[in-house]
Design a protein around this motif. Structure first.
Motif: not given
Length: 616
Positions: A486-515
């Motif tokens: 009965g505490r749905s009044d408490i605000p809630l958020v889930a935090m997904a960690k930023a992750r590296v995107q692409g592959s080893f063949q990519d010239k630059e390493v890119t990453g996703s944002q914290e979501r």
């Protein structure tokens, strides 16, 4: 609201006129305020007067129940008030951060060969306490200097008892080896007396005594002892020269309490003078207190501060204040201090040239620390307001709690709870959980169990925001847990960690944002890359992850060590428990030697050798 106040008035009419403590609670049974009173009935009745301050009106708008606890005397009411504020941390009381306790030097006078230790609390245990000091590093540096200068032991009592020959500290000339009788109790006691004088700021007396001993030793052709005295004298003189003399009165231990504040908050500075020399100071920032406001009674909140502050710290001979508390409050505080530490401190306004000089120094420090504190508080407040706006929260998230689950292939399921208040860690509220109802690796159900257990503890303040580590799956379970309670009044958020995107063949390493995933919203929320708001949330999540991992590793290490100890014949359950408690891990025992293990009562040398052989 009028009906609620009428009911409260009716209940207060039945209050006794005796002294005691009163507790104001809200509709969720949270304690909002704790107060003390000489007459409970008249004091609590004053909260229903026609003219109240804005702060008091706001407090009373949330109060639904008022309780009281009777005490025999006003002194007991003072003591009880301080302990209840420390335990429940009511929102509308002056509260001190209990996770920043002062470091003290503790001298274990209960032992025939005392030693120096660092302590964070002052206890009535027969020991002597010196301080407070500005940091743990300064305490350790002072202890190293004293141990080296006077050659007193720094080993534990159990280690001292188990020695049959001097340790390496004696061999390098930093201990007099009382463990094997190389120094008698009386001679050792003379060194302890010199240390006490030094720590009390009576360095001149120490130097005079050492010089007499040095000359006597030289005249008796005990040149090695005379050289030791000479080295001690030179070391003390070097330390003495670096200390700031603020008063010539070396017979008093003094604390100076100054404050500076406005609508942004109040900073209370405590300056500590021992033997005429400043040994440290500490700022205490109270962000909900406006010391400049006519609505705030300075005697009320300053008395509350002193009552709480000296519940855990050494009470000096004299406390100098900016304002006069009045005869009655001073008398009560003195009786409280006498009850706590058998010290009748003199409490007065700073007067005379010496007193004003000390107060000017305290005020100067208070102003400097106040500007630093409000600047930092403004930055934190702005960041929290960004979090409020981005996550569509009903209010600024003053208290945020983050939960994380940790296990290894489904074993040793644990969880952590980390708390940030006003954007900063509150380590005293950190909690660890062993998962009880979930078998195997199921982070979703484990998160549900932890949130259920956390929110059943009504003694804690409700969080303004709950953060769970993970994505939509963890968010779903968290939403279900809050709904069931009965505490749905408490605000809630889930935090997904930023992750590296692409592959080893990519010239630059890119990453996703914290979501950040919110209930009822499909797309995640993101923050600007280097925003302070994002840094606070990332720090909160990383701290929860670290805390969970450390707990999981400890359980796994304990289990591995227990299994290893089970294989050793002749090792009983009691000694297994003592080994686990003392060394904590296999690595801890591996790093130990025979003498360390022999500190376990009843453990034979043969069995100790067998333990080391097995675990190494």
């Amino acid at each position: 609201m009028s009906d609620r106040l009428d009911l409260l008035k009716t209940s207060v009419a039945e209050f006794p006129t005796d002294c005691g403590v009163y507790l104001m609670r809200n509709d969720r049974d949270k304690i909002l305020y704790v107060g003390k009173a000489k007459s409970l009935k008249s004091r609590v009745r004053s909260y229903f007067a026609s003219e109240l301050t804005v702060k008091t009106k706001y407090l009373m708008s949330h109060v639904v129940r008022i309780e009281y606890i009777l005490t025999k005397t006003e002194v007991e009411a003072f003591l009880l008030e301080a302990s209840l504020i420390k335990k429940h941390r009511p929102r509308y009381n002056i509260r001190l951060k209990d996770d920043k306790a002062y470091p003290y030097i503790r001298l274990s006078m209960e032992h025939e060969f005392p030693r120096l230790m660092l302590a964070r609390r002052v206890s009535p245990d027969g020991a002597m306490y010196f301080g407070p000091y500005s940091s743990g590093a300064s305490v350790r540096a002072t202890m190293r200097f004293l141990n080296k200068t006077f050659k007193i032991r720094d080993c534990t009592d159990s280690f001292l008892k188990s020695r049959t020959r001097p340790c390496i500290a004696y061999q390098i000339g930093q201990c007099s080896a009382p463990c094997v009788g190389f120094i008698d109790k009386e001679t050792y006691g003379e060194d302890i007396e010199a240390i006490i004088l030094f720590l009390k700021g009576r360095s001149a007396k120490v130097l005079k005594s050492l010089k007499v001993q040095m000359e006597s030793a030289a005249n008796d052709e005990r040149f090695e002892q005379a050289a030791r005295m000479r080295d001690s004298i030179q070391a003390i003189e070097r330390i003495w020269d670096r200390q700031t003399v603020v008063t010539m009165n070396q017979d008093l231990d003094q604390d100076v309490v100054a404050f500076v504040g406005d609508e942004r908050g109040t900073l209370i500075e405590t300056l500590h003078v021992r033997g005429g020399r400043v040994i440290g100071s500490r700022p205490h920032f109270i962000n909900r207190l406006d010391a400049s406001s006519i609505d705030e009674d300075v005697r009320d909140w300053l008395t509350s501060f002193l009552n709480q502050f000296y519940s855990d710290n050494v009470i000096p001979d004299e406390i100098l204040l900016q304002v006069d508390l009045g005869h009655d409050l001073v008398r009560l505080l003195q009786e409280v201090f006498m009850e706590r530490q058998k010290v009748r401190a003199r409490i007065s306004i700073a007067t005379g040239s010496a007193g004003k000089k000390l107060m000017d120094l305290a005020v100067l420090n208070a102003k400097s620390h106040f500007e630093d504190a409000v600047t930092k508080a403004d930055q934190q407040r702005s960041a929290l307001e960004v979090i409020q706006e981005k996550l569509s929260l009903p209010r600024r998230p003053s208290r945020m709690e983050c939960f994380d689950i940790s296990n290894f292939q489904g074993d040793d399921n644990v969880a952590s709870q980390v708390v940030f208040e006003d954007g900063l860690p509150r380590t005293s509220d950190y909690r660890r959980y062993k998962i009880k109802t979930v078998q195997g690796s199921n982070d979703f159900l484990a998160m549900k169990e932890v949130l259920n257990r956390r929110l059943q503890h009504t003694e804690y303040e409700d969080p303004d925001l709950i953060v769970v580590d993970g994505g939509k799956g963890q968010l779903k379970m968290a939403v279900e847990a809050l709904k069931e309670l009965g505490r749905s009044d408490i605000p809630l958020v889930a935090m997904a960690k930023a992750r590296v995107q692409g592959s080893f063949q990519d010239k630059e390493v890119t990453g996703s944002q914290e979501r950040f995933f919110l209930p009822g919203r499909q797309n995640p929320v993101t923050f600007s890359k280097n925003a302070e708001a994002l840094n606070i949330l990332v720090q909160l999540r990383d701290e929860a992850h670290r805390f969970a991992i450390s707990f999981h590793r400890k359980l796994r290490s304990d289990r591995t060590l227990q299994s290893a100890l089970d294989e050793i014949k002749g090792l009983g359950p009691r000694r297994k428990t003592e080994l686990l408690k003392k060394f904590g891990s296999i690595e801890g025992i591996r790093d130990a030697n025979i003498e360390d293990l022999l500190q376990i009562k009843g453990l034979s040398r043969l069995l100790a050798e067998r333990i080391l052989l097995t675990l190494r």
